[in-house]
Write an enzyme that holds these catalytic residues in place. Sequence first.
Site, PDB file in Angstrom:
ATOM      1  CD  GLU A 297      -3.360  -0.081   1.906  1.00 21.52           C
ATOM      2  OE1 GLU A 297      -4.516  -0.062   1.418  1.00 21.52           O
ATOM      3  OE2 GLU A 297      -3.338   0.616   3.028  1.00 21.52           O
ATOM      4  CG  HIS A 326       7.548 -29.112   1.182  1.00 24.20           C
ATOM      5  ND1 HIS A 326       8.108 -30.334   1.093  1.00 24.20           N
ATOM      6  CD2 HIS A 326       7.976 -28.409   2.711  1.00 24.20           C
ATOM      7  CE1 HIS A 326       9.362 -30.830   2.428  1.00 24.20           C
ATOM      8  NE2 HIS A 326       8.945 -29.656   2.939  1.00 24.20           N
ATOM      9  CE  LYS A 437     -11.205   2.865   1.544  1.00 26.74           C
ATOM     10  NZ  LYS A 437     -10.604   4.023   2.614  1.00 26.74           N
TER      11      LYS A 437
END
Length: 468
Positions: A297, A326, A437
């Site tokens: 961010e 793995h 938003k």
Amino acid sequence: MLLGGPGLYTGPMSDDGIRIDYALAMEDGSSSGLTTAELEAEAPAFERGLRRVLAEAEGGRLGFWTLPDDHIDLEKVLAFAKKVPATIRDVLVLGIGGSSLGGRALVEALGPAFPDPDARRIHYPDNSDPWRLVGLLENLDPKGTLVLVISKSGGTVETAAQLLVVREWLNAAGAPMKDHLVAITDPAKGLLRELADAEGLRSFDIPSNVGGRFSVLTPVGLLPGALAGLDVAGLLAGAKAMRDRCARTELQANPAGVVAALHVLHHRLHGRPIHVMMPYADALRGYANWFVQLWAESLGKRVDRQDRVVETGPTPLPAVGATDQHAQVQLFMEGPRDKLITFVALAEPLAHRTIPKEEGPYAYLGGTDLAELLDFERRATALALARDGRPSLTLTLPRLDAHHLGELFFLMEAATAIAGELYGIDAFDQPGVELGKRLAYGLLGREGYEDAADEVQELERGLPSHRV
Ligand code: PA5
């Protein structure tokens, strides 16, 4: 036991704070590392960047830098936590992004591996997905729960929605808000501040000059930590020790400068925009997630400080050793050469367990400590990567306690600020999340966002149909 060269063997170390070994990110340690000249050439930009960060901090515009000195908030937090009655068995933290990840990383790193049934439990539903929140509300006792609602802006929709649901839950049980709800928000602004003041709720401040992802050393992290009985004073002391190291003006003596310069230069000069955070410590899984948000961010930006379109930024990736050996290490070893990996090692492991000696196919393991095995795997992975010219650096903590976790938090916050300077962008805003938003408010039918609702319709209508 085989001892490695500098940078790999963790063994007992003197407690001068976190050590950063970056031989495997340099040309003389790994064939595709940086040259010393490349690193040195970045020193003037680093010095300018650091000067600017320090001036911003001095001028009161960059609050995270001075948080380790904030004893007033620490005392308030400790005094409050002390008074919370023992009948409060659970703490439910509502918040998302920077209002959640740091506190969660702190509680996870310093808490026990298996919760003591008598200890207070701290819950971070984080997401607004009802699955976890509903599960928690069905199982927690409202009268034995303290709810912390954390939002710097006070307007975050996920947190507001959770707050309304949780208030209804507290109300239905007759649990008074004044005793069961605490707000952590901006000192003066925002809807949550208004609500807290109007209802006389207990509240704590997030200083107005501290952004969400830099707020773990405010009550955002300190209060849940104190309620969990963790050494939050030690956390701040560790952050302060690291802050002092990060104020050094010589690049190669400054831990944040080195971390920032390695990442930015590997990106800019060697095409490595993927920055992996890979602690070999299960307790630091949350830390890796916190780092991802901080780095992404802060550093992913469309424009630079001169408002020129640059569309730059690294892509951080969380991993945990040995689990990811793995899962992702195959990709790190043989996939695109676009990564710089930061390993985190503990010189003194959190736990020991000797593998029993047994005849048979696993006899080679007998007598080795599980923690030692984990450390061997880290060294082996770093070396295997380096042999193929895939660079890494290692942060070694003398041990994982509050002090060194405080160092680790501050190190990456300071590195983020300096990396922002080296990228030439503003690391402290996040304009890229605003459109999403606004469109979500449009979908919610929020007053004042009618144009956003129209925009959603228009965007969706314009989509061609590609479906199976
Ligand atoms: O780092 C940030 O600024 C963000 O990630 C915020 O923490 C996040 O969006 C939550 O915001 P707020 O604390 O205002 O609810």
